[in-house]
Design an enzyme around this catalytic site. Structure first.
Site, PDB file in Angstrom:
ATOM      1  N   GLY A   1       0.809  -1.211   0.000  1.00 23.81           N
ATOM      2  CA  GLY A   1       0.000   0.000   0.000  1.00 23.81           C
ATOM      3  C   GLY A   1       0.845   1.265   0.000  1.00 23.81           C
ATOM      4  O   GLY A   1       2.040   1.233  -0.280  1.00 23.81           O
TER       5      GLY A   1
ATOM      6  N   GLY B   1       5.697   4.130  -8.690  1.00 20.68           N
ATOM      7  CA  GLY B   1       6.346   2.829  -8.889  1.00 20.68           C
ATOM      8  C   GLY B   1       5.316   1.708  -8.893  1.00 20.68           C
ATOM      9  O   GLY B   1       5.254   0.906  -9.831  1.00 20.68           O
ATOM     10  N   HIS B   2       4.483   1.670  -7.856  1.00 20.94           N
ATOM     11  CA  HIS B   2       3.427   0.651  -7.817  1.00 20.94           C
ATOM     12  C   HIS B   2       2.498   0.772  -9.023  1.00 20.94           C
ATOM     13  O   HIS B   2       2.085  -0.220  -9.615  1.00 20.94           O
ATOM     14  CB  HIS B   2       2.554   0.818  -6.570  1.00 20.94           C
ATOM     15  CG  HIS B   2       3.277   0.730  -5.270  1.00 20.94           C
ATOM     16  ND1 HIS B   2       3.526   1.833  -4.489  1.00 20.94           N
ATOM     17  CD2 HIS B   2       3.795  -0.331  -4.608  1.00 20.94           C
ATOM     18  CE1 HIS B   2       4.166   1.457  -3.373  1.00 20.94           C
ATOM     19  NE2 HIS B   2       4.347   0.149  -3.433  1.00 20.94           N
TER      20      HIS B   2
ATOM     21  N   GLN C   1       7.615  -9.791   7.430  1.00 19.22           N
ATOM     22  CA  GLN C   1       8.806  -9.341   6.715  1.00 19.22           C
ATOM     23  C   GLN C   1       9.478  -8.141   7.397  1.00 19.22           C
ATOM     24  O   GLN C   1      10.474  -7.625   6.880  1.00 19.22           O
ATOM     25  CB  GLN C   1       8.507  -9.064   5.248  1.00 19.22           C
ATOM     26  CG  GLN C   1       7.695  -7.824   4.950  1.00 19.22           C
ATOM     27  CD  GLN C   1       7.210  -7.814   3.515  1.00 19.22           C
ATOM     28  OE1 GLN C   1       6.359  -8.611   3.134  1.00 19.22           O
ATOM     29  NE2 GLN C   1       7.744  -6.936   2.700  1.00 19.22           N
TER      30      GLN C   1
ATOM     31  N   ASP D   1      13.271  -3.403  -5.727  1.00 23.36           N
ATOM     32  CA  ASP D   1      13.631  -4.470  -4.788  1.00 23.36           C
ATOM     33  C   ASP D   1      14.277  -5.597  -5.590  1.00 23.36           C
ATOM     34  O   ASP D   1      13.687  -6.657  -5.809  1.00 23.36           O
ATOM     35  CB  ASP D   1      12.382  -4.954  -4.054  1.00 23.36           C
ATOM     36  CG  ASP D   1      11.744  -3.841  -3.238  1.00 23.36           C
ATOM     37  OD1 ASP D   1      12.229  -3.565  -2.147  1.00 23.36           O
ATOM     38  OD2 ASP D   1      10.780  -3.220  -3.731  1.00 23.36           O
TER      39      ASP D   1
ATOM     40  N   SER E   1       7.748   4.212  -0.616  1.00 23.33           N
ATOM     41  CA  SER E   1       6.859   4.651   0.465  1.00 23.33           C
ATOM     42  C   SER E   1       7.672   5.213   1.621  1.00 23.33           C
ATOM     43  O   SER E   1       7.212   6.065   2.363  1.00 23.33           O
ATOM     44  CB  SER E   1       6.008   3.481   0.952  1.00 23.33           C
ATOM     45  OG  SER E   1       5.327   2.890  -0.130  1.00 23.33           O
TER      46      SER E   1
END
Lengths: 281, 281
Positions: free
Chosen positions: B31, B36-37, B61, B150, B186
């Site tokens: 969220g 990017g998302h 995580q 990532d 984020s």
């Protein structure tokens, strides 16, 4: 019945069957089938449209000193027996297909694998949950059937299935025994004739434990002592464990009450045999 | 767009969509969506009939000293942005549904998670591979899209997908950057205005490394030293790592040659930021 060795072919078959609305049941085995396996296949056949029986001697569930290469195999006989029992697809993957170069992913169930067989075979259940995850992803079953003989395995698989959100119903079929009470096992093959005649003591000791509990005994140590004494009367026996545990958490009980599993693992000669009974007190 | 919070409802929806022959793409997120998302969602939308975006701040995580409770959340804004970018189903499960009482199953990728972020966040990737396995089983996608930002995560997920025989195509989308070069994240929200103005040094240092290599430098230590010096010129920076690794195995290289990943993790103030570039030499 068809035999499939290719992973992608199995996945395509499963995808197509699901799209046609067919219910798929998976019976994972390591082959060398006996009446115990066949009872699982028959149960799957009653519950599903398509029964997939897998035969794969999974190396990751054997320890470094264990019998993966010696594990008995007879694919021709297995093929006949699996078909007769109701298998639609015999899935027989190769080691290379299952654990390709650079393989490094493992599925672990933590608490439930610490005791019983997990204490003596530290990487065993990791191997089981990993291969079952892979088989679930390849065969995409709605139902999968396991045997109560591997009581801890059945509970571990149920937990894994729920924790990882596999939309699969796990069915557990009762132990199938020879007439003299010995639980069917591929490893019985390792017994000499004399050991084979002595091996029913395992089930007899469990029945004796059950009788003691029915007659009111509630102290697990007293029951375990009696069971132990019966088994140790056999010269070729070596006990890994006899445990009286909560049938859901697999934690040892201080008092025999509720749903109880009495489980044991005993070497008779070279064969490591397991057996168990469920008791409701 | 519909929002689904129930695991079983999501599974039923996916099962039905698959049966209708629709291609499902999953974009897993935590969220607080940014460009990017949204680029991942748009890529999914081009590739699939049904785009499922999941929003779940996955506790497993995060390490014990990390920011799970402080992790930024804005579900209303996310809902609008996800829909605009092409999401068909927003899957927003609860902690209780994802990790129910007695939860104890984990998926681990071994070698690939030992270095880079794995060395500093020892349980992080176990949490990632576990939640992604669960999401794969709930959403049942044909395609799943991850971000190159990532980089280690993308490689770990690809390995897991292959090792566990998930019949899912993993797509990796390029890093989206602000105009000044800072990778979208984020966690940029944690930066003060001054830190925000300094944070582009991370990408600048990677570009400088790239230039050195283009100009012929093949010694990773020389390149790392230059990168390190650039970043340490920022007073609020604290470097977790700067590594030059093989882009497939993630193992540090002795000589810069082949497919190379230069990856770094640096605290700027309270924000742990990561960035990377891929180079073919």
């Amino acid at each position: 019945m068809r035999t499939v060795t290719d992973v992608e072919a199995m996945q395509s078959y499963a995808e197509e069957a699901r799209r046609e609305g067919k219910v798929i049941a998976l019976v994972p085995t390591m082959g060398f089938l006996h009446e115990g396996h066949l009872s699982l296949i028959r149960l799957a056949d009653e519950a599903a449209d398509v029964v997939v029986t897998s035969i794969y001697v999974n190396p990751t569930q054997f320890g470094p000193s264990e019998d993966v290469d010696q594990y008995p195999r007879d694919i021709d006989r297995d093929t006949t027996l699996a078909q007769q029992a109701g298998t639609d697809v015999l899935f027989v993957p190769t080691d290379k297909a299952m654990y390709s170069q650079g393989y490094q992913t493992f599925v672990t169930v933590e608490n439930l694998t610490r005791g019983l067989c997990g204490a003596f075979r530290p990487t065993h259940f990791r191997g089981v949950t990993t291969i079952v995850t892979k088989l679930f992803n390849i065969v995409r079953p709605h139902i999968s059937v396991f045997g109560q003989k591997d009581a801890q395995q059945a509970i571990v698989i149920k937990r894994m299935t729920r924790d990882l959100n596999f939309d699969i119903e796990i069915k557990v079929a009762p132990i199938v025994r020879h007439e003299d009470g010995l639980a069917m096992s591929s490893r019985n093959k390792y017994l000499t004739p004399q050991q084979r005649s002595q091996a029913p003591v395992l089930y007899q000791s469990l029945c004796a434990a059950n009788k003691m509990i029915e007659e009111g005994e509630r102290n697990p140590n007293v029951v375990k002592k009696h069971t132990k004494d019966m088994i140790e009367a056999i010269a070729s026996s070596k006990i890994d464990y006899i445990e009286i545990v909560n049938a859901e958490t697999l934690e040892p009980v201080r008092e025999i009450r509720g749903n109880i599993l009495i489980a044991l693992a005993v070497y008779i000669g070279k064969a490591r045999l397991i057996d168990n009974i469920l008791i409701k007190v």
